[in-house]
Design an enzyme around this catalytic site. Structure first.
Site, PDB file in Angstrom:
ATOM      1  N   THR A   1      31.940  49.538  38.103  1.00 34.48           N
ATOM      2  CA  THR A   1      31.560  48.127  38.174  1.00 34.48           C
ATOM      3  C   THR A   1      32.468  47.288  39.073  1.00 34.48           C
ATOM      4  O   THR A   1      32.284  46.072  39.177  1.00 34.48           O
ATOM      5  CB  THR A   1      31.584  47.506  36.767  1.00 34.48           C
ATOM      6  OG1 THR A   1      32.907  47.637  36.227  1.00 34.48           O
ATOM      7  CG2 THR A   1      30.591  48.187  35.852  1.00 34.48           C
ATOM      8  N   LYS A   2      33.438  47.917  39.736  1.00 28.97           N
ATOM      9  CA  LYS A   2      34.421  47.147  40.497  1.00 28.97           C
ATOM     10  C   LYS A   2      33.917  46.769  41.888  1.00 28.97           C
ATOM     11  O   LYS A   2      32.846  47.172  42.320  1.00 28.97           O
ATOM     12  CB  LYS A   2      35.726  47.943  40.591  1.00 28.97           C
ATOM     13  CG  LYS A   2      36.399  48.202  39.254  1.00 28.97           C
ATOM     14  CD  LYS A   2      36.675  46.918  38.490  1.00 28.97           C
ATOM     15  CE  LYS A   2      37.568  47.099  37.276  1.00 28.97           C
ATOM     16  NZ  LYS A   2      36.923  47.802  36.166  1.00 28.97           N
ATOM     17  N   GLY A   3      34.742  45.977  42.616  1.00 29.44           N
ATOM     18  CA  GLY A   3      34.360  45.448  43.913  1.00 29.44           C
ATOM     19  C   GLY A   3      33.954  46.518  44.902  1.00 29.44           C
ATOM     20  O   GLY A   3      33.002  46.346  45.664  1.00 29.44           O
TER      21      GLY A   3
END
Length: 398
Positions: free
Chosen positions: A202-204
């Protein structure tokens, strides 16, 4: 009457391009799928992007936090300052050594560790004696401070670094939410002694599972490089011949070339992914500006927010609205949300350290009021419109 989406909208999803899929497939066909040339290339490109001197790829950010602490020689006689509002990985890695996590409160606006919250904890719980900061309750030596850049907003690193220098503390930034934020004109990745990034789904940017540690200290970089693969003194890729030596009891924390291939493409696409998240945040801030009882996140101070999360705060109006009602009403409309984070002192494991809720008033207020709305680069205009419509409907029909 409630209008619900036909499909469920999670609060976050990864954005994987066809280019990324092709690059991963090429690695799978190459015959070299573990740590190899792609990992080395990813490290070099990430260091170049952030401006860091050294970048070391890991199989998780948790591994990176662990090895940063290991490299400074943390032991059971030590303690580390950690904000109360963070994911467990920040504090749990301190506990791996039998060391003591000391919690600080956070500021009421961004929910970050600040110079004020750090200084308050130091003055209340510690004493500076013979060149060392010592925890009064346990007698343990405080060795490091771990500021957490929450949701994409960055701590004021100048003031934290200054205070850390005064007390001879290492600074280990938990930047799981911060990529690719900018702080005072510089990319996150160069402000502390260590900066630890997450590439979770779910990170950048994502590698599926994975992380990166940046540092300016050559000796710490060498130690982490050694310890991420069993304490073997020669890396597998490019090793001359079969001979190697195990010189320390290390860990299995290396990143694979499969993950690195995905990471390289994600890094190349990072600016576009970031711009999309910024645009979604701008739409939310504009559309929700006049809603009653809803407080919106602010843009970054002295830099640029990564907009990893869009965290709102909800006033409690008995019988009408609060954080939990908002979560439930969104769920009825097939829209997901999440909470970042349950303060550490609320969890059964950390209660053994004797933390008292009353000592963390800002963290406690955050916990009762905050919720993260969907925000990820792959959201369509229709997805954004659905969230806007749902939130407006909930707050205008109280």
């Amino acid at each position: 009457m409630i209008t619900a989406r036909k499909t469920f909208l999670p609060f976050a999803l990864p954005s994987i391009s066809e280019k990324a899929i092709e690059e991963v497939a090429a690695v799978l066909r190459s015959g070299w799928i573990t740590s190899g040339p792609k990992v080395k290339e990813f490290e070099e490109e990430f260091a170049k992007y952030t401006g860091a001197e050294f970048a070391l790829a890991m199989n998780s950010a948790t591994a990176g936090l662990h090895l940063a602490l290991e490299s400074i020689g943390l032991c059971s006689e030590d303690a580390v300052l950690v904000p109360a509002v963070t994911f467990t990985a920040t504090a749990e890695t301190v506990c791996y050594f039998g060391a003591e996590p000391i919690l600080t409160d956070v500021d009421p606006i961004f929910n970050l560790m600040t110079e004020a919250t750090l200084k308050e904890t130091i003055e209340k719980e510690c004493v500076f004696s013979k060149g060392n900061l010592v925890h009064k309750k346990t007698g343990k030596t405080v060795r490091a401070v771990m500021p957490v850049h929450l949701a994409g907003a960055v701590c004021d690193m100048d003031s934290i670094n200054s205070l850390a220098k005064e007390y001879h503390l290492y600074v280990i930034e938990d930047s799981a939410h911060a990529f690719p934020a900018v702080h005072k004109g510089e990319r996150i990745g160069t402000h502390g002694d260590f900066t630890v990034f997450s590439f979770y789904a779910t990170k950048g940017i994502t590698t599926g599972e994975g992380g990166m540690v940046t540092t300016r200290h050559a000796h710490f970089a060498e130690r982490m490089k050694l310890m991420r693969l069993h304490g073997i003194n020669r890396e597998t890729y490019g090793r001359p011949g079969w001979y190697y030596e195990v010189v320390s009891p290390g860990y299995k924390y290396n990143m694979s070339d499969i993950a690195a291939a995905l990471g390289l493409v994600q890094l190349a696409e990072a600016e576009d992914l970031w711009r999309r998240r910024i645009r979604i945040a701008e739409i939310y801030r504009s559309e929700f500006a006049d809603l009653p009882f809803l407080h919106l996140p602010l843009p970054a101070i002295d830099g640029e927010h990564s907009w990893h999360l869009f965290r709102v705060e909800v006033d409690t109006v008995p019988g009408k609205i609060n954080r939990d009602i908002l979560c439930s009403e969104l769920q009825k409309r097939n829209i997901g949300s999440s909470l970042h984070f349950i303060p550490l002192y609320e969890h059964p494991f950390y209660q053994r350290f004797g933390f008292e809720r009353k000592n963390y008033p800002n963290a406690d207020a955050m916990y009762k009021r905050t919720l993260s709305l969907p925000l990820f680069a792959g959201m369509t205009d229709g997805d954004i419109e659905d969230v806007v419509t749902a939130v407006k409907d909930i707050f205008t029909n109280l």
